[in-house]
Design a protein around this motif. Sequence first.
Motif, PDB file in Angstrom:
ATOM      1  N   ALA A  50      27.687  45.446  14.174  1.00  0.00           N
ATOM      2  CA  ALA A  50      27.580  46.505  13.551  1.00  0.00           C
ATOM      3  C   ALA A  50      27.125  46.368  12.185  1.00  0.00           C
ATOM      4  O   ALA A  50      26.423  47.139  11.692  1.00  0.00           O
ATOM      5  N   LEU A  51      27.791  45.548  11.584  1.00  0.00           N
ATOM      6  CA  LEU A  51      27.285  45.171  10.180  1.00  0.00           C
ATOM      7  C   LEU A  51      25.942  44.680  10.061  1.00  0.00           C
ATOM      8  O   LEU A  51      25.118  45.230   9.211  1.00  0.00           O
ATOM      9  N   ALA A  52      25.337  43.954  10.885  1.00  0.00           N
ATOM     10  CA  ALA A  52      24.010  43.813  11.087  1.00  0.00           C
ATOM     11  C   ALA A  52      23.116  44.988  11.285  1.00  0.00           C
ATOM     12  O   ALA A  52      21.789  45.183  10.715  1.00  0.00           O
ATOM     13  N   LEU A  53      23.591  45.941  11.990  1.00  0.00           N
ATOM     14  CA  LEU A  53      22.805  47.255  12.148  1.00  0.00           C
ATOM     15  C   LEU A  53      22.653  47.942  11.078  1.00  0.00           C
ATOM     16  O   LEU A  53      21.790  48.549  10.689  1.00  0.00           O
ATOM     17  N   LEU A  54      23.794  48.079  10.336  1.00  0.00           N
ATOM     18  CA  LEU A  54      23.974  48.701   9.133  1.00  0.00           C
ATOM     19  C   LEU A  54      22.832  48.043   8.155  1.00  0.00           C
ATOM     20  O   LEU A  54      22.250  48.671   7.276  1.00  0.00           O
TER      21      LEU A  54
ATOM     22  N   THR B 243      34.948  52.059   7.389  1.00  0.00           N
ATOM     23  CA  THR B 243      35.034  53.297   7.281  1.00  0.00           C
ATOM     24  C   THR B 243      34.647  54.381   8.467  1.00  0.00           C
ATOM     25  O   THR B 243      35.379  55.167   9.298  1.00  0.00           O
ATOM     26  N   ALA B 244      33.502  53.975   8.909  1.00  0.00           N
ATOM     27  CA  ALA B 244      32.766  54.603  10.139  1.00  0.00           C
ATOM     28  C   ALA B 244      33.446  54.220  11.311  1.00  0.00           C
ATOM     29  O   ALA B 244      33.919  55.256  12.190  1.00  0.00           O
ATOM     30  N   ARG B 245      34.050  52.716  11.575  1.00  0.00           N
ATOM     31  CA  ARG B 245      34.782  52.524  12.792  1.00  0.00           C
ATOM     32  C   ARG B 245      36.201  53.222  12.836  1.00  0.00           C
ATOM     33  O   ARG B 245      36.883  53.701  13.778  1.00  0.00           O
ATOM     34  N   ASN B 246      36.766  53.276  11.543  1.00  0.00           N
ATOM     35  CA  ASN B 246      38.311  53.627  11.684  1.00  0.00           C
ATOM     36  C   ASN B 246      38.020  55.238  11.793  1.00  0.00           C
ATOM     37  O   ASN B 246      39.030  55.713  12.331  1.00  0.00           O
ATOM     38  N   MET B 247      37.150  55.997  11.071  1.00  0.00           N
ATOM     39  CA  MET B 247      37.137  57.442  11.639  1.00  0.00           C
ATOM     40  C   MET B 247      36.809  57.649  12.878  1.00  0.00           C
ATOM     41  O   MET B 247      37.456  58.663  13.363  1.00  0.00           O
ATOM     42  N   ALA B 248      36.095  56.797  13.495  1.00  0.00           N
ATOM     43  CA  ALA B 248      35.666  57.115  14.879  1.00  0.00           C
ATOM     44  C   ALA B 248      37.104  56.915  15.614  1.00  0.00           C
ATOM     45  O   ALA B 248      37.216  57.643  16.761  1.00  0.00           O
TER      46      ALA B 248
ATOM     47  N   SER C  24      31.991  59.583  17.515  1.00  0.00           N
ATOM     48  CA  SER C  24      30.993  58.539  18.005  1.00  0.00           C
ATOM     49  C   SER C  24      30.764  57.587  16.753  1.00  0.00           C
ATOM     50  O   SER C  24      30.484  58.477  15.627  1.00  0.00           O
ATOM     51  N   PRO C  25      30.932  56.484  16.655  1.00  0.00           N
ATOM     52  CA  PRO C  25      30.647  55.679  15.379  1.00  0.00           C
ATOM     53  C   PRO C  25      29.205  55.777  15.037  1.00  0.00           C
ATOM     54  O   PRO C  25      28.743  55.782  13.830  1.00  0.00           O
TER      55      PRO C  25
ATOM     56  N   ILE D 249      26.688  59.304   7.287  1.00  0.00           N
ATOM     57  CA  ILE D 249      26.976  58.398   5.912  1.00  0.00           C
ATOM     58  C   ILE D 249      25.889  57.841   5.321  1.00  0.00           C
ATOM     59  O   ILE D 249      25.570  57.957   4.098  1.00  0.00           O
ATOM     60  N   ARG D 250      25.015  57.452   6.234  1.00  0.00           N
ATOM     61  CA  ARG D 250      23.673  56.970   5.548  1.00  0.00           C
ATOM     62  C   ARG D 250      22.745  57.931   5.059  1.00  0.00           C
ATOM     63  O   ARG D 250      22.233  57.778   3.934  1.00  0.00           O
TER      64      ARG D 250
END
Length: 215
Positions: free
Chosen positions: A8-12, A113-118, A124-125, A132-133
């Motif tokens: 997921a970090l790589a996607l960001l 932040t995204a994963r925890n909020m989801a 959906s993350p 956020i982006r």
Amino acid sequence: MTRVVACALALLLAAEPAAAGPLSELIFAPGAEAGAVPELSYAHERRMPEGLPEDAALPKPVSDEVLTLARTGGEAPRRALMRQGPGEAAPAPVSEFPLSGPDPVLLFFLESTARNMAALTGGSPFYIRNRIREALGQADLGTEVMAGDRPARQVVLHPFAADPHRASMGAFGELALVLVLEAGAEPPRFLSLSADTAVAEGGYHESLTLMAEDG
């Protein structure tokens, strides 16, 4: 960090904000981190909302954890992100990143932040990451502040303030992301990053705060 989170970090890392505003041009500029890479350590804290059920799938509180960013050696150096909790003898690897690209500490913070909020809202993350982006892409360089004795710029984002699904997000509909960057630093250096739900006792909080550098 699990392989799923590293991916997921790589996607960001690969994704670009939906719009290119002054902030995104600064912090997502290709090659922004290609120069000298000092070792930086951040104090990591996370507080969870009160009254959560016992559920192993939910994020857990974090305190006294240190996140360290350092340059690796060898013929093809990269930037390594590591974390070390209280009582742990050695830091554990999170992931490695190319020298050119956004600050891994920023990527870690946004993905957390995204994963925890989801996880806490059932959302959906992917949707949360995109909003956020978009907020980052629309942001300016904020306001001039002092962070201790350092001139800095503070940017405050409310990614879901006008979101059509805000009602289903609970307290996260008022999520505030606060990014503080050292003024004039090349490459851009974050002094702190924080995520908070509506100001109320027992809300969600996560922060990364730059620790004093040796020497």
